[in-house]
Structure formats: structure tokens, C-alpha cells
Motif scaffolding. Structure first.
Motif, PDB file in Angstrom:
ATOM      1  N   VAL A 180      45.423  47.231  47.844  1.00 49.74           N
ATOM      2  CA  VAL A 180      44.235  47.733  47.372  1.00 49.74           C
ATOM      3  C   VAL A 180      43.308  46.753  48.173  1.00 49.74           C
ATOM      4  N   GLU A 181      41.993  47.375  48.575  1.00 47.86           N
ATOM      5  CA  GLU A 181      41.105  46.311  49.406  1.00 47.86           C
ATOM      6  C   GLU A 181      39.730  46.881  49.004  1.00 47.86           C
ATOM      7  N   ASP A 182      38.650  45.891  48.603  1.00 49.30           N
ATOM      8  CA  ASP A 182      37.423  46.068  48.557  1.00 49.30           C
ATOM      9  C   ASP A 182      36.728  45.685  49.942  1.00 49.30           C
ATOM     10  N   VAL A 183      35.738  46.729  49.991  1.00 44.71           N
ATOM     11  CA  VAL A 183      35.153  46.618  51.430  1.00 44.71           C
ATOM     12  C   VAL A 183      33.716  46.785  51.237  1.00 44.71           C
ATOM     13  N   GLU A 184      32.933  46.211  52.393  1.00 41.43           N
ATOM     14  CA  GLU A 184      31.399  46.748  52.510  1.00 41.43           C
ATOM     15  C   GLU A 184      31.661  47.158  54.016  1.00 41.43           C
ATOM     16  N   CYS A 234      28.467  39.911  47.479  1.00 44.21           N
ATOM     17  CA  CYS A 234      29.407  40.218  48.654  1.00 44.21           C
ATOM     18  C   CYS A 234      30.761  40.270  48.318  1.00 44.21           C
ATOM     19  N   ILE A 235      31.648  40.728  49.294  1.00 45.05           N
ATOM     20  CA  ILE A 235      32.901  40.935  49.058  1.00 45.05           C
ATOM     21  C   ILE A 235      33.652  39.815  49.310  1.00 45.05           C
ATOM     22  N   GLY A 236      34.552  39.377  48.332  1.00 49.11           N
ATOM     23  CA  GLY A 236      35.271  38.082  48.238  1.00 49.11           C
ATOM     24  C   GLY A 236      34.348  37.036  47.409  1.00 49.11           C
ATOM     25  N   GLY A 237      33.372  37.344  47.118  1.00 44.92           N
ATOM     26  CA  GLY A 237      32.397  36.373  46.403  1.00 44.92           C
ATOM     27  C   GLY A 237      32.966  36.358  44.859  1.00 44.92           C
ATOM     28  N   ASN A 238      31.750  35.705  43.924  1.00 45.88           N
ATOM     29  CA  ASN A 238      32.383  35.503  42.452  1.00 45.88           C
ATOM     30  C   ASN A 238      31.716  36.854  41.716  1.00 45.88           C
ATOM     31  N   VAL A 239      31.243  37.937  42.377  1.00 48.79           N
ATOM     32  CA  VAL A 239      30.964  38.934  41.602  1.00 48.79           C
ATOM     33  C   VAL A 239      32.249  40.090  41.772  1.00 48.79           C
TER      34      VAL A 239
END
Length: 449
Positions: free
Chosen positions: A166-170, A216-221
Motif C-alpha cells: 500500500v503506498e500513498d502518492v502525490e 507532503c507524502i512521507g511527512g508528518n501529516v
């Protein structure tokens, strides 16, 4: 062990060789070279193509696995041998957090004169038959997609589908459905077909609001699913097929019944959830892999309820059981989103087992009188597509098509009977709802075959 240069003088169908060579500029960072011969033999002079692995994506399954390379090669059918060259970064050695990717402004290999220093290497890796008319030019193929950044948020293994992530992307050019030009999505991918996105949904930052400063993807949010829209290219067209029996469905609703849908193939459950929450269907969904369903619940917002019933099992066996068990009632629509488990000759959907007359008859028998069958189709060849169309026409009354427009998918919609309805004051209520959640272009692009 040193490679024998003569190894590459002939084409060997489906042969895959991977090795490392010294970097021309950085002695402590080797380059990875992968050579894959097409499973299809050329009729005349073979063609060789080279591709640079996008910097930062070296450990992505698309570029680090044989199946990923195969799909890249099959996307350029004129190529007999594909040569990939990229940095040999392994997991944990990238110059940023493992599994996090941010697109660089420019590829460092291009900056280091790749076209100049790579030519002798590419010629040495080309078959002898390519030199019949002199020294050939090896084209440098480009891999281009809309990925801006990505982070793997979960990785696991299913009993049937194997490794998945599973990946989150922009992405860019996603239309900015929610955030005025910035588009965040969550994807499910299988290692056995790494170049194919199994499920894709919109996600929104947990903190909410339209201000995306610092997001951003991979950030703290963190991000959570947003399930009111369908962004996977073929799902909207599949739902658009409901326009064909919308008057019948509207009458059902007017008479106090919930329309019923059967989804064969769940993936992340985007279609299942959409049919329930946006169109008010009662949904039965079938998937063969329990781990896929766990991922769908945990990461893609699939929630079982009184009106969403999820079954673990084989799609075709489940169809036969439903035919035998009349207590389940008939379905207004059967949605088929199944792909082949054997992709050696390219990704294909549905599996060839679906072509069997007994399977198609079972699909027809579980439909109500004015029910429809909607199928996601990825044809690896014209023969595959024509054969599927021919088999469906033998069983169903009418057949319609929607070209998804991505150069890959078609949606076929078959009707269980001629679609003839009585007009009434409320017969268009469901159609109005359908138009409010599905782009009208899909609704208008249905053509009869």
C-alpha cells in the motif's frame, strides 16, 4: 563471477540477466544493468531499446523485478531486447528515508553524459544480428508517469496474490479533485504485476482544510480515505453502465427495494464502497484472498455492514453457489473486476476462465430480469477481445462498450434481456443520482456492439 560477452550475442526468449558495473563517475556507487529478451521472437531484424531507471525509484518493483521489466518490455511490442540501467541503490542506502520517493528535478545520469558513455555498453549487450547493416543506433526509451512523490505505508503477503504493498502518492495532472491542483491518492499494488495499480482512491490530510502548506507524502501529516469519488480510470465507466437499466433500478427504489450488486473481485473495495454509499446499493463482494480484504478494511475504508457483505472465496465457484441458492435473491448488476494470475504474455482481464459458457450462464442466472453485467477488460490482443465479445454475445441479449480512454481498458456491459421499461413520474430519479456522481461523458460514451 565474470559475465561471458558472448552470452548476449543471441536472443533467448524470456531470458533475464542482471549484473552491476562500475559507475563512470562515482567509484563507490555501482550501476545495475538488467537485460531482458522478449518472449516473442522477431520476424526480421531484432530491435533493442535502453531505458534509464528513474532516479530514486530503483527499488520500486517496476524497476527491480523481472516481472516489472517484462511489463515495460511488453508496453513496447516492437522491442526484442530491453536494457535497463540505473543506480544500484539497495533499500536503506538511498539518500533519503527508505521507501520514500520525491521526483528529482533532473536525473544525475543524464547530467553525467549517459548517452555518450553508455553507447559502447549498449552495443556490447546487443545481439549479433543487429549489426547486419552496420553499427546500429540504440534508442533510449523514456519512462514517464505522473508520480511526484510516494511512500510505502504497508507491505504484506496474501495467500493467493503474493506480496503486495500500500503506498500513498502525490500525482500531477490528477485534476485536483479536492485540493486545487494537488492530488493525493492511496494505491494497492501486487508484486506479481507491479506495473498495474490494483486499487486507487483519493486521500485527504488528517488535519483537514484547504491549506496544504507543509503537507507532503512521507511527512508528518497522515492521510485518510476520501471515498465519495472514483479515481481509478475504469471504475467510473463500470458504474456508468447502470444508465442502461437506470429506469428499472429507479422503479425498484420507488417500490421500497434496495438495488443489489454483486462485485467479483474486491481489491481495496473502492467500487464496493461507492455503490453502497453513493448509490444506495446492497452489495455482496467476493475476493479469494483474505489478506487483501484485511488491507481493504484497514487502509481503503472498506466497512462491512448490514448492506455490505464480503465473502472470501473463488469468484466462479461463488457464482455457481449463488445460482443454486435462490435465497440470496437476484442482483441488479454484477460487476467483474478480475485479472489473470498469469501475466507472462501481458496483463489481461478478465481471466480466460470467464470465457467459459457455464460461467457466463451463471452470471446471467444470478441477474434479475433487467440486470446488467459490467466487466473490466484489459485485452492483451485483438483476438482476446474479439473472443470475449463473441462468447458474451452467445449468452446475453445485448452488448455495449465504453472505451475508458487510457489506451488499456475497455468496459463491456451485457444485458440479461432487452431493456424495455414503462415510463413514470419517478423513473429518472436514479439516473439523476447517477449523473451527480459519475462524469456525464462516461454516460454518453456507451456504444452498442
Amino acid at each position: 563471477m565474470a559475465l561471458d560477452a558472448s552470452t548476449f550475442e543471441t536472443l533467448t526468449p524470456s531470458r533475464f540477466i542482471s549484473f552491476t558495473i562500475p559507475h563512470p563517475s562515482f567509484s563507490n556507487t555501482p550501476l545495475r544493468v538488467a537485460v531482458l529478451d522478449s518472449p516473442l521472437q522477431p520476424n526480421d531484424v531484432p530491435q533493442v531499446g535502453a531505458m534509464l531507471v528513474p532516479e530514486g525509484r530503483e527499488i520500486d518493483w517496476i524497476f527491480s523485478t523481472e516481472l516489472g521489466h517484462l511489463q515495460l518490455l511488453l508496453s513496447s511490442p516492437e522491442i526484442s531486447r530491453l536494457i535497463l540501467i540505473g543506480n544500484n541503490f539497495m533499500e536503506g542506502t538511498l539518500p533519503f528515508t527508505p521507501h520514500v520517493y520525491h521526483r528529482p528535478l533532473e536525473c544525475s545520469l543524464h547530467l553525467q553524459g549517459f548517452e555518450v558513455w553508455s553507447k559502447p555498453l549498449l552495443l556490447a549487450l546487443s545481439p549479433k544480428s543487429l549489426f547486419k547493416t552496420g553499427i546500429p543506433e540504440i534508442p533510449i526509451l523514456s519512462y514517464v508517469d505522473n508520480l511526484v512523490s510516494s511512500v510505502v505505508v504497508h507491505q504484506c503477503t496474501g495467500i493467493h496474490v503474493g506480496e503486495m504493498l500500500v503506498e500513498d502518492v502525490e500525482i500531477e495532472n490528477g485534476g485536483g479533485v479536492l485540493h486545487h491542483g494537488r492530488e493525493f491518492r492511496r494505491r494497492l499494488r501486487f508484486k506479481r504485476m507491479p506495473n498495474l495499480i490494483q486499487t486507487e482512491i483519493c486521500i485527504v490530510p488528517v488535519k483537514g482544510g484547504d491549506c496544504l502548506d507543509g503537507v507532503c507524502i512521507g511527512g508528518n501529516v497522515g492521510f485518510v480515505p476520501y471515498l465519495k469519488v472514483l479515481v481509478h480510470p475504469y471504475l467510473g465507466p463500470m458504474v456508468a453502465g447502470l444508465v442502461l437499466n437506470s429506469e428499472y433500478v429507479a422503479q425498484r427504489i420507488q417500490n421500497g427495494f434496495k438495488p443489489k450488486a454483486l462485485c467479483l473481485g474486491v481489491g481495496g473495495g473502492a467500487l464496493t464502497t461507492f455503490l453502497r454509499t453513493q448509490l444506495g446499493f446492497e452489495v455482496m463482494a467476493v475476493d479469494s484472498d483474505r489478506e487483501v480484504l484485511r488491507v481493504a478494511r484497514e487502509y481503503f475504508g472498506l466497512e462491512e455492514s448490514k448492506f455490505i457483505h464480503v465473502v472470501v472465496g473463488d469468484a466462479f465457484e461463488s457464482l455457481k453457489k449463488l445460482v443454486e441458492d435462490e435465497g440470496n435473491g437476484k442482483f441488479d448488476v454484477v460487476m467483474v473486476d478480475l485479472d489473470s494470475s498469469d501475466i507472462k504474455n501481458g496483463v489481461s482481464s478478465p481471466p480466460v476462465e470467464f470465457f467459459r459458457k457455464d460461467v457466463l450462464l451463471a452470471a446471467k442466472l444470478v441477474l434479475c430480469e433487467f440486470g446488467i453485467l459490467a466487466i473490466n477488460v484489459i485485452p492483451p490482443s485483438r483476438y482476446f477481445y474479439d473472443n470475449l465479445v463473441s462468447h458474451i454475445k452467445e449468452v446475453f441479449h445485448e452488448l455495449y462498450k465504453i472505451d475508458v480512454g487510457n489506451g488499456e481498458n475497455f468496459v463491456l456491459i451485457a444485458t440479461a434481456s432487452p431493456l424495455v421499461f414503462l415510463a413514470g413520474d419517478c423513473v429518472n430519479s436514479f439516473l439523476m443520482r447517477l449523473k451527480s456522481v459519475i462524469p456525464e461523458a462516461y454516460l454518453k460514451s456507451i456504444t452498442k456492439i
